[in-house]
Design a protein around this motif. Structure first.
Motif, PDB file in Angstrom:
ATOM      1  N   ILE A 179      -6.214  -2.303  -1.775  1.00  0.00           N
ATOM      2  CA  ILE A 179      -5.288  -3.270  -1.193  1.00  0.00           C
ATOM      3  C   ILE A 179      -5.843  -4.673  -1.410  1.00  0.00           C
ATOM      4  O   ILE A 179      -6.970  -4.975  -1.027  1.00  0.00           O
ATOM      5  CB  ILE A 179      -5.089  -3.008   0.304  1.00  0.00           C
ATOM      6  CG1 ILE A 179      -4.577  -1.575   0.525  1.00  0.00           C
ATOM      7  CG2 ILE A 179      -4.104  -4.006   0.901  1.00  0.00           C
ATOM      8  CD1 ILE A 179      -4.488  -1.169   1.970  1.00  0.00           C
ATOM      9  N   SER A 186      -1.250  -4.391  -4.231  1.00  0.00           N
ATOM     10  CA  SER A 186      -2.089  -3.203  -4.126  1.00  0.00           C
ATOM     11  C   SER A 186      -2.006  -2.422  -5.426  1.00  0.00           C
ATOM     12  O   SER A 186      -0.958  -2.400  -6.086  1.00  0.00           O
ATOM     13  CB  SER A 186      -1.639  -2.321  -2.951  1.00  0.00           C
ATOM     14  OG  SER A 186      -1.873  -2.966  -1.719  1.00  0.00           O
ATOM     15  N   ALA A 203       0.821  -1.210   0.000  1.00  0.00           N
ATOM     16  CA  ALA A 203       0.000   0.000   0.000  1.00  0.00           C
ATOM     17  C   ALA A 203       0.853   1.259   0.000  1.00  0.00           C
ATOM     18  O   ALA A 203       0.575   2.225  -0.718  1.00  0.00           O
ATOM     19  CB  ALA A 203      -0.928  -0.006   1.212  1.00  0.00           C
TER      20      ALA A 203
END
Length: 261
Positions: A177, A196, A157
């Motif tokens: 995510i 992600s 992320a």
């Protein structure tokens, strides 16, 4: 971690924040040399997944590919021949735009880069063109992590945030995510895997694109948490295929860490 704390204060939520190793979390976003601490060696008998040449030199496990070694974290993996393998003390990552490059959002060491000058632009009109690479891959420490799931989720992320959302001032909700998966490399290294991505974060600027980052969180032979991440442009003609990402990931293995001076 100072850099991530600044970003979190700006309103980035939805994934946890904890520090990586200090040497992997300080420095400029562009590749630069930096001395790093090293770990005591803890060699292990090699097998087909941990290829070692004469004199202990690491060799690629895929014929024709190149080996990327991070002696600081005792890890190695292979990349295709068209990737540029940087030196082990090279740092690469993304700066915090609000601090004018004084702090970094996330950084990794001993990377390999694909098409370092994939796109060049001067969006800030300062007369100094900036190069944007197509993709990069490397490893970083995650001291303080609680488990491999958090390492994989958080780092994937942060990489898409730093490279494809924060830079364009896009809403954090543009980040998706992925699900946490259990994963084992060909050499038997077990850990957690998360990819992600961004959607709707890219602007009309010349070098902007959506982004994706795949992170494999695992422990090295010394029991330290490590994050392997491959990030790159998403939705472009030259996007690194998922099959290639998985093929590179499959080569992640332990190698001998450098001894302390």
């Amino acid at each position: 971690m100072a850099a991530l704390a600044v970003v979190a204060a700006a309103g980035v939520t939805g994934f946890l924040v904890f520090g990586g190793d200090k040497d992997d979390e300080a420095g400029p976003a562009k590749p630069s040399a930096s001395k790093s601490k090293s770990k005591k060696p803890s060699p292990k008998p090699s097998d087909d997944g941990n290829a070692r040449g004469e004199g202990g030199e690491d060799k690629p496990t895929i014929p024709g590919w190149q080996v990327v070694v991070n002696p600081k974290w005792g890890t190695a993996f292979d990349v295709p021949p068209d990737w540029e393998v940087k030196t082990p003390d090279t740092l690469i990552g993304f700066d915090d735009r609000k601090d004018e490059g004084a702090k970094s959002i996330i950084i990794m060491s001993a990377p390999a880069v694909l098409k370092e000058k994939w796109c060049t632009s001067d969006d800030d009109k300062d007369g100094e063109p900036d190069d944007t690479s197509l993709a990069a891959v490397g490893t970083k420490g995650q001291n303080g992590a609680k488990n491999t799931e958090d390492v994989a989720r958080n780092d994937s992320a942060w990489w898409v945030y730093g490279g494809y959302t924060e830079q364009t001032k896009a809403d954090k909700k543009k980040i998706k995510i992925g699900k946490i998966e259990d994963y084992t490399t060909k050499s038997g290294v077990k850990g957690s895997l998360v990819t992600s991505t961004t959607s709707g974060a890219a602007t009309s600027a010349k070098c902007d694109s959506e982004g994706k980052a795949t992170t494999f969180g695992f422990k090295n032979e010394s029991g330290e948490y490590v994050a392997w991440t491959l990030y790159g442009a998403k939705g472009v003609k030259e996007e690194v295929p998922d099959a290639t990402v998985k093929k590179i990931l499959g080569t992640v293995r332990w190698t001998e860490a450098a001894s302390e001076d």
